[in-house]
Design a protein around this motif. Structure first.
Motif, PDB file in Angstrom:
ATOM      1  N   GLU A  97      22.942 -27.493 101.158  1.00 18.66           N
ATOM      2  CA  GLU A  97      24.255 -27.050 100.673  1.00 18.66           C
ATOM      3  C   GLU A  97      25.383 -27.878 101.285  1.00 18.66           C
ATOM      4  OE1 GLU A  97      23.543 -22.471  99.292  1.00 18.66           O
ATOM      5  OE2 GLU A  97      24.090 -22.772 101.402  1.00 18.66           O
ATOM      6  N   ILE A 136      18.381 -24.506 104.193  1.00 13.80           N
ATOM      7  CA  ILE A 136      19.250 -24.410 103.014  1.00 13.80           C
ATOM      8  C   ILE A 136      20.640 -24.931 103.346  1.00 13.80           C
ATOM      9  CG2 ILE A 136      20.046 -22.020 103.396  1.00 13.80           C
ATOM     10  CD1 ILE A 136      19.801 -21.638 100.324  1.00 13.80           C
ATOM     11  N   GLY A 137      21.031 -24.798 104.616  1.00 10.59           N
ATOM     12  CA  GLY A 137      22.333 -25.303 105.041  1.00 10.59           C
ATOM     13  C   GLY A 137      22.445 -26.806 104.928  1.00 10.59           C
ATOM     14  N   ALA A 139      17.906 -20.628 107.321  1.00  7.76           N
ATOM     15  CA  ALA A 139      19.343 -20.889 107.203  1.00  7.76           C
ATOM     16  C   ALA A 139      19.657 -22.357 107.465  1.00  7.76           C
ATOM     17  CB  ALA A 139      20.112 -19.990 108.179  1.00  7.76           C
ATOM     18  N   GLU A 179      15.143 -13.394 103.396  1.00  2.56           N
ATOM     19  CA  GLU A 179      15.825 -14.688 103.475  1.00  2.56           C
ATOM     20  C   GLU A 179      16.424 -15.075 102.122  1.00  2.56           C
ATOM     21  OE1 GLU A 179      16.566 -16.230 106.057  1.00  2.56           O
ATOM     22  OE2 GLU A 179      15.063 -15.926 107.611  1.00  2.56           O
ATOM     23  N   ARG A 238      19.439 -12.930 101.568  1.00  2.00           N
ATOM     24  CA  ARG A 238      20.533 -13.306 102.479  1.00  2.00           C
ATOM     25  C   ARG A 238      21.279 -14.530 101.964  1.00  2.00           C
ATOM     26  NH1 ARG A 238      17.502 -13.595 106.781  1.00  2.00           N
ATOM     27  NH2 ARG A 238      17.776 -11.378 107.213  1.00  2.00           N
ATOM     28  N   HIS A 239      20.547 -15.431 101.320  1.00  2.00           N
ATOM     29  CA  HIS A 239      21.157 -16.680 100.853  1.00  2.00           C
ATOM     30  C   HIS A 239      21.388 -16.679  99.336  1.00  2.00           C
ATOM     31  CE1 HIS A 239      20.898 -18.460 104.817  1.00  2.00           C
ATOM     32  NE2 HIS A 239      19.679 -17.969 104.915  1.00  2.00           N
ATOM     33  N   SER A 262      12.630 -25.025 100.219  1.00  2.00           N
ATOM     34  CA  SER A 262      12.710 -24.788 101.666  1.00  2.00           C
ATOM     35  C   SER A 262      11.486 -25.285 102.429  1.00  2.00           C
ATOM     36  CB  SER A 262      12.866 -23.291 101.936  1.00  2.00           C
ATOM     37  OG  SER A 262      11.684 -22.585 101.542  1.00  2.00           O
TER      38      SER A 262
END
Length: 275
Positions: free
Chosen positions: A250, A246-247, A243, A39, A42-43, A231
């Motif tokens: 962001e 964190i989305g 996702a 993870e 990926r981010h 997170s």
């Protein structure tokens, strides 16, 4: 450097982790570095801060070992009995392990309304400062007044508020929490983790707009120099994917400057925890 400033690992045991009830069955299993590392990659996160779950010192050594084996763990926040007579001795012991950056206590579970005013506890906070450790504040909103008194009493101690003090996002209760947050943020030695929000919302039916008023307040109060993205993985999984979490952060900070984004998404964590 991009850092997740708040995540957990555990070897699941029903007796030790009784707080993970049947409503949280999705996380009633082991969570270890090999589960999180994909993870982070990926981010495009460079590492994480591994934070205390159990209130025992055995977990500190477990975390230190994990950090030694997994370089993406940039620091750990452990537990020690801050009320113990030998607190200075225990902190001196941990100075041999520089990956351990600070400590916290699960104050949210304490029923004593005066826990943060306990003289023995405050002696422990004083010892943390002398030893150069941070203290993570884990509380509910009704405990914010006591936290404000605590940070005012220790202006030279670095404090980090976990999970925005767990505001009542699901109920949409903003005003009283917001007032307390404003007072807490007046102390420049306090930082705030943008973390733990999804689990305070409706797990099955949250929307981004549910979080915006709370993000507006902590950003206004603390400014982007004192906010740290976290997170709260894997606890967050009961309500959202990595996702998703964190989305949210962001998306909220998308219109901010590149430098402000760098601060929230890692640079503040590097500075606060001395990574």
């Amino acid at each position: 450097m991009r850092i997740d400033a708040h995540q957990h690992f555990w070897n699941y045991r029903p007796d030790t982790h009784a707080w993970i009830n049947d409503d949280m069955h999705l996380i009633q299993r082991n969570f270890l570095p090999q589960d999180l590392q994909p993870e982070l990659e990926r981010h495009q996160l460079d590492g994480s801060i591994l934070v205390q779950v159990d209130q025992n010192e055995e977990e500190n050594l477990f975390f230190i070992e994990l950090a030694q084996q997994n370089p993406f763990i940039k620091g750990t926040v452990g537990w020690v009995d801050l009320r113990a007579d030998n607190i200075e001795e225990r902190l001196a012991f941990y100075k041999s392990y520089p990956v351990l950056k600070g400590f916290r206590h699960i104050v949210q579970a304490e029923t004593d309304p005066y826990f943060l005013q306990n003289p023995a506890f405050r002696r422990g906070i004083a010892a943390l400062g002398k030893a150069g450790y941070t203290y993570d504040i884990l509380i509910y909103p009704h405990q914010l007044p006591a936290a404000i008194e605590l940070v005012q009493a220790f202006p030279d101690q670095t404090f980090v508020l976990d999970h925005l003090a767990k505001p009542y996002i699901k109920q949409g209760e903003l005003d009283q929490w917001a007032s307390f947050i404003e007072h807490l943020a007046e102390m420049p030695n306090v930082h705030c983790k943008v973390s733990g929000m999804v689990t305070e919302a409706n797990w099955k039916n949250w929307e981004f707009r549910n979080f915006r008023p709370f993000l507006d307040k902590v950003t206004e109060a603390f400014g982007t120099k004192r906010l740290l993205y976290g997170s709260d993985w894997p606890v967050c999984l009961v309500a959202a994917s990595y996702a998703n979490v964190i989305g949210i952060c962001e998306a909220y900070f998308d219109s901010f400057s590149a430098e402000e984004k760098k601060d929230v998404m890692g640079r503040n964590a590097v500075r606060v925890y001395g990574l």
